[in-house]
Scaffold this motif. Structure first.
Motif, PDB file in Angstrom:
ATOM      1  N   PHE A 150      -5.113   2.244  -0.010  1.00  0.00           N
ATOM      2  CA  PHE A 150      -4.994   3.037   1.211  1.00  0.00           C
ATOM      3  C   PHE A 150      -3.611   2.886   1.834  1.00  0.00           C
ATOM      4  O   PHE A 150      -3.014   3.868   2.289  1.00  0.00           O
ATOM      5  N   ASP A 151      -3.094   1.658   1.866  1.00  0.00           N
ATOM      6  CA  ASP A 151      -1.774   1.418   2.461  1.00  0.00           C
ATOM      7  C   ASP A 151      -0.677   2.134   1.670  1.00  0.00           C
ATOM      8  O   ASP A 151       0.253   2.709   2.252  1.00  0.00           O
ATOM      9  N   VAL A 152      -0.772   2.095   0.333  1.00  0.00           N
ATOM     10  CA  VAL A 152       0.220   2.782  -0.491  1.00  0.00           C
ATOM     11  C   VAL A 152       0.126   4.287  -0.285  1.00  0.00           C
ATOM     12  O   VAL A 152       1.143   4.982  -0.123  1.00  0.00           O
ATOM     13  N   LEU A 153      -1.096   4.814  -0.283  1.00  0.00           N
ATOM     14  CA  LEU A 153      -1.290   6.251  -0.074  1.00  0.00           C
ATOM     15  C   LEU A 153      -0.782   6.672   1.303  1.00  0.00           C
ATOM     16  O   LEU A 153      -0.138   7.731   1.435  1.00  0.00           O
ATOM     17  N   SER A 154      -1.039   5.858   2.318  1.00  0.00           N
ATOM     18  CA  SER A 154      -0.563   6.176   3.669  1.00  0.00           C
ATOM     19  C   SER A 154       0.952   6.236   3.707  1.00  0.00           C
ATOM     20  O   SER A 154       1.536   7.123   4.347  1.00  0.00           O
ATOM     21  N   PHE A 155       1.592   5.310   3.003  1.00  0.00           N
ATOM     22  CA  PHE A 155       3.060   5.321   2.968  1.00  0.00           C
ATOM     23  C   PHE A 155       3.568   6.587   2.295  1.00  0.00           C
ATOM     24  O   PHE A 155       4.514   7.223   2.772  1.00  0.00           O
ATOM     25  N   VAL A 156       2.930   6.975   1.180  1.00  0.00           N
ATOM     26  CA  VAL A 156       3.362   8.172   0.454  1.00  0.00           C
ATOM     27  C   VAL A 156       3.193   9.413   1.331  1.00  0.00           C
ATOM     28  O   VAL A 156       4.089  10.266   1.413  1.00  0.00           O
ATOM     29  N   LEU A 157       2.045   9.527   1.992  1.00  0.00           N
ATOM     30  CA  LEU A 157       1.785  10.697   2.833  1.00  0.00           C
ATOM     31  C   LEU A 157       2.733  10.741   4.038  1.00  0.00           C
ATOM     32  O   LEU A 157       3.194  11.813   4.435  1.00  0.00           O
ATOM     33  N   ASP A 158       3.008   9.560   4.608  1.00  0.00           N
ATOM     34  CA  ASP A 158       3.961   9.515   5.726  1.00  0.00           C
ATOM     35  C   ASP A 158       5.343   9.966   5.269  1.00  0.00           C
ATOM     36  O   ASP A 158       6.055  10.681   5.993  1.00  0.00           O
ATOM     37  N   ALA A 159       5.742   9.555   4.066  1.00  0.00           N
ATOM     38  CA  ALA A 159       7.050   9.952   3.535  1.00  0.00           C
ATOM     39  C   ALA A 159       7.107  11.454   3.310  1.00  0.00           C
ATOM     40  O   ALA A 159       8.131  12.094   3.575  1.00  0.00           O
TER      41      ALA A 159
END
Length: 287
Positions: A245-254
């Protein structure tokens, strides 16, 4: 010349006579108009001068008693001996050693603590650092026993274990020091996934200090590094959903930030009203 007559205003004749017999030490009170017994006219006493506390020197930390720290399995522990005065810097040990505790200890078991991390902690208590030291140049001291590039995760885990131990012992300065050393290690994808697994297994969800950089690292490079970890990245995501979830959140934020920058360029915003938006070089394990 006649002797001056001493009078007390408001007194009787007998009182005046008695005072007159007192001799030359009698003072004319009525003329002064000062009531010597009035509370407001009392002279305040100066506060006592506080004696400064004696300065604590390094020698004071080296006096008995000495506490033994038992690391490893209870059946075969390794004992590390530390002066009590130094251990008292840690809230964890203050509670264990305090004479007010139900059973103050001279020997403290640490069954879940790594021996190397505990020895780093002890070295830090005595010197304010632990090996390998952080040099003024911002790099780490050379360790002849390790490779220049961490290919297994052993170097990353050394400092990660010091970090989690410092969290347990209540030593924020040691946490900061160990975390800063993590970011100075050159490593491979295999080492990074090993480190990420330890972080998500041994830290709390709210500890963004150490978790956020991990998610950021994999969020920026997962499309490349996941091919180098031979399924470990996928297993990591399945084993630790918070990591995924944390990795996906970072990708989506980027993605959102990139779209926002593109929109500003199209609308003539940014860079003083026009032009392309430049890209900044990011650190390997930046936040």
């Amino acid at each position: 010349m006649a002797e001056p007559e001493v009078r007390i205003s408001g007194g009787t004749a007998d009182e005046a006579g008695d005072i007159d017999m007192a001799g030359d030490d009698v003072v004319e009170v009525a003329e002064t108009g000062i009531d010597v017994d009035a509370p407001g006219d009392e002279v305040e006493e100066e506060p006592p001068i506080e004696t400064p506390a004696p300065q604590v020197t390094f020698v004071d930390y080296l006096r008995p008693p000495i506490i033994s720290l038992l690391t490893g399995r209870p059946t075969n522990p390794t004992a590390l001996f530390v002066h009590e005065a130094l251990l008292l810097k840690s809230p964890f040990f203050r509670t264990a050693i305090s004479p007010d505790s139900p059973s103050p200890k001279r020997s403290i078991p640490l069954p879940d603590s790594d021996l190397e991390a505990t020895s780093c902690f002890v070295e830090y208590l005595y010197t304010g650092e632990y090996f390998p030291h952080k040099l003024p140049s911002g790099s780490l001291q050379t360790d002849p026993s390790t490779d220049a590039i961490d290919s297994t995760g052993a170097q990353l885990l050394r400092h990660a274990k010091v970090y989690t131990l410092a969290e347990k012992l209540g030593l924020p300065a040691l946490k900061t020091l160990s975390h800063s050393k993590i970011h100075l290690i050159n490593s491979t994808a295999v080492a990074e996934i090993t480190y990420a697994r330890y972080v998500y297994a041994h830290t709390k969800r709210k500890d963004v200090t150490i978790r956020k950089p991990v998610a950021s690292f994999w969020g920026q490079r997962s499309h490349v590094l996941r091919h180098e970890t031979e399924g470990s990245f996928r297993q990591m995501c399945l084993e630790f959903p918070e990591f995924a979830f944390d990795v996906l959140s970072f990708v989506l934020d980027a993605v959102e930030k990139r779209d926002e920058r593109r929109r500003k360029v199209e609308d003539g915003e940014g860079n003083g009203g026009g032009g392309k938006v430049g890209s900044a070089r990011k650190k390997q394990r930046g936040v």
